[in-house]
Design a protein around this motif. Structure first.
Motif, PDB file in Angstrom:
ATOM      1  N   ALA A 132      -2.665  -5.767   4.860  1.00  7.94           N
ATOM      2  CA  ALA A 132      -3.043  -5.878   6.276  1.00  7.94           C
ATOM      3  C   ALA A 132      -1.827  -5.790   7.186  1.00  7.94           C
ATOM      4  CB  ALA A 132      -3.785  -7.189   6.517  1.00  7.94           C
ATOM      5  N   GLY A 133      -0.771  -6.520   6.854  1.00  6.13           N
ATOM      6  CA  GLY A 133       0.425  -6.492   7.687  1.00  6.13           C
ATOM      7  C   GLY A 133       1.100  -5.128   7.692  1.00  6.13           C
ATOM      8  N   GLU A 134       0.936  -4.414   6.599  1.00  7.68           N
ATOM      9  CA  GLU A 134       1.600  -3.117   6.448  1.00  7.68           C
ATOM     10  C   GLU A 134       0.884  -2.010   7.219  1.00  7.68           C
ATOM     11  OE1 GLU A 134       2.866  -0.184   2.710  1.00  7.68           O
ATOM     12  OE2 GLU A 134       1.864  -2.099   2.346  1.00  7.68           O
ATOM     13  N   VAL A 135      -0.456  -2.065   7.257  1.00  9.17           N
ATOM     14  CA  VAL A 135      -1.220  -0.915   7.787  1.00  9.17           C
ATOM     15  C   VAL A 135      -1.958  -1.207   9.087  1.00  9.17           C
ATOM     16  CG1 VAL A 135      -1.544  -0.084   5.431  1.00  9.17           C
ATOM     17  CG2 VAL A 135      -3.357  -1.432   6.508  1.00  9.17           C
ATOM     18  N   PRO A 167      -2.995  -9.863  -1.941  1.00  5.85           N
ATOM     19  CA  PRO A 167      -2.956  -8.428  -1.656  1.00  5.85           C
ATOM     20  C   PRO A 167      -3.557  -8.067  -0.305  1.00  5.85           C
ATOM     21  CG  PRO A 167      -4.659  -8.924  -3.258  1.00  5.85           C
ATOM     22  CD  PRO A 167      -3.873 -10.187  -3.081  1.00  5.85           C
ATOM     23  N   VAL A 168      -4.494  -8.875   0.165  1.00  3.92           N
ATOM     24  CA  VAL A 168      -5.148  -8.558   1.442  1.00  3.92           C
ATOM     25  C   VAL A 168      -4.155  -8.670   2.587  1.00  3.92           C
ATOM     26  CG1 VAL A 168      -7.047  -9.107   2.996  1.00  3.92           C
ATOM     27  CG2 VAL A 168      -7.348  -9.382   0.520  1.00  3.92           C
ATOM     28  N   SER A 169      -3.429  -9.774   2.653  1.00  6.02           N
ATOM     29  CA  SER A 169      -2.462  -9.929   3.737  1.00  6.02           C
ATOM     30  C   SER A 169      -1.280  -8.983   3.567  1.00  6.02           C
ATOM     31  CB  SER A 169      -1.959 -11.375   3.803  1.00  6.02           C
ATOM     32  OG  SER A 169      -1.295 -11.732   2.613  1.00  6.02           O
ATOM     33  N   SER A 185      -8.912   2.490   8.936  1.00  4.12           N
ATOM     34  CA  SER A 185      -9.927   2.186   7.926  1.00  4.12           C
ATOM     35  C   SER A 185      -9.497   1.008   7.055  1.00  4.12           C
ATOM     36  CB  SER A 185     -10.212   3.412   7.059  1.00  4.12           C
ATOM     37  OG  SER A 185      -9.096   3.756   6.265  1.00  4.12           O
ATOM     38  N   LEU A 186      -8.226   0.963   6.701  1.00  5.68           N
ATOM     39  CA  LEU A 186      -7.738  -0.165   5.910  1.00  5.68           C
ATOM     40  C   LEU A 186      -7.635  -1.437   6.746  1.00  5.68           C
ATOM     41  CD1 LEU A 186      -4.988   1.372   3.604  1.00  5.68           C
ATOM     42  CD2 LEU A 186      -7.123   0.293   2.896  1.00  5.68           C
ATOM     43  N   TYR A 226       0.808  -1.222   0.000  1.00  4.18           N
ATOM     44  CA  TYR A 226       0.000   0.000   0.000  1.00  4.18           C
ATOM     45  C   TYR A 226       0.840   1.271   0.000  1.00  4.18           C
ATOM     46  CZ  TYR A 226      -3.217   3.620   1.581  1.00  4.18           C
ATOM     47  OH  TYR A 226      -3.955   4.776   1.693  1.00  4.18           O
ATOM     48  N   ALA A 227       1.873   1.327   0.819  1.00  7.93           N
ATOM     49  CA  ALA A 227       2.657   2.555   0.957  1.00  7.93           C
ATOM     50  C   ALA A 227       3.259   2.994  -0.369  1.00  7.93           C
ATOM     51  CB  ALA A 227       3.756   2.374   2.002  1.00  7.93           C
TER      52      ALA A 227
END
Length: 204
Positions: free
Chosen positions: A108-111, A103-105, A117-118, A22-23
């Motif tokens: 998820a681990g990043e944010v 992409p979900v994990s 919200s994410l 995401y970042a």
């Protein structure tokens, strides 16, 4: 046409997040990847990158939820089915140059501790996977407790193995995880699935 543009934007975003997280995602990348003008991006997603990411995660979650039932459709032994699923995941991961990552994990681990919200969007997807997976395994004859344990164990093992495989550039983590988990469920019988209800086979 508007609907097509919106879906294209979301598909582009999820592919970018699957590979980069995401970042590193930028609206400029989404514009380039989707071929949509920046005005269309903000027309459909006035909150920008964060809104795109949230909705893309939900879309991806729906698609990924169908994978386990598709892979296990022809299996009659859960242990053997799990081994086959992880082997398939390893093959696809290697074929894609170790870019095949959920992409979900990834997001998820990043944010999880930085964007509520994410985090909630990802948590909603994980929760839906558990609910749908439990229902699927119950429909294949497993008791509720085992059905829930099985889907959680499969998802956790896959996600963790994907991280290691991608980092090490090796399929060994996926093969090892599949072998270990399949041993837990070897001999657990899966009831028959009617041909008309089978999903088309999907790739992990």
């Amino acid at each position: 046409m508007a609907r097509g543009t919106r879906e294209t934007i979301l598909t582009t975003a999820i592919e970018l997040m699957r590979i980069h997280g995401y970042a590193a995602l930028s609206v400029k990348q989404i514009v380039a990847g989707s071929g949509s003008p920046i005005g269309s991006i903000y027309h459909h997603f006035p909150e920008g990158k964060a809104q795109i990411a949230r909705e893309a995660l939900v879309n991806a979650g729906i698609a990924y939820a169908a994978i386990i039932p598709a892979v296990l459709a022809d299996q009659v032994d859960l242990g053997a089915g799990i081994r086959a699923a992880f082997t398939q995941a390893a093959e696809v991961t290697e074929r894609t140059g170790f870019a095949n990552m959920c992409p979900v994990s990834t997001v998820a681990g990043e944010v999880a501790n930085s964007d509520e919200s994410l985090r909630l969007a990802a948590a909603g997807v994980f929760g839906e996977w558990i609910t749908l997976g439990r229902a699927y395994f119950e429909s294949r004859g497993l008791e509720p407790d085992m059905a829930e344990e099985a889907i959680i164990a499969i998802v956790c093992s896959l996600e963790g193995a994907f991280v290691m495989a991608r980092t090490l550039r090796s399929t060994k983590p996926l093969i090892a995880a599949g072998n270990a988990l399949s041993a837990r469920y070897e001999g657990v019988e899966l009831s028959h699935v009617d041909h008309d209800r089978r999903s088309s086979r999907a790739e992990l």
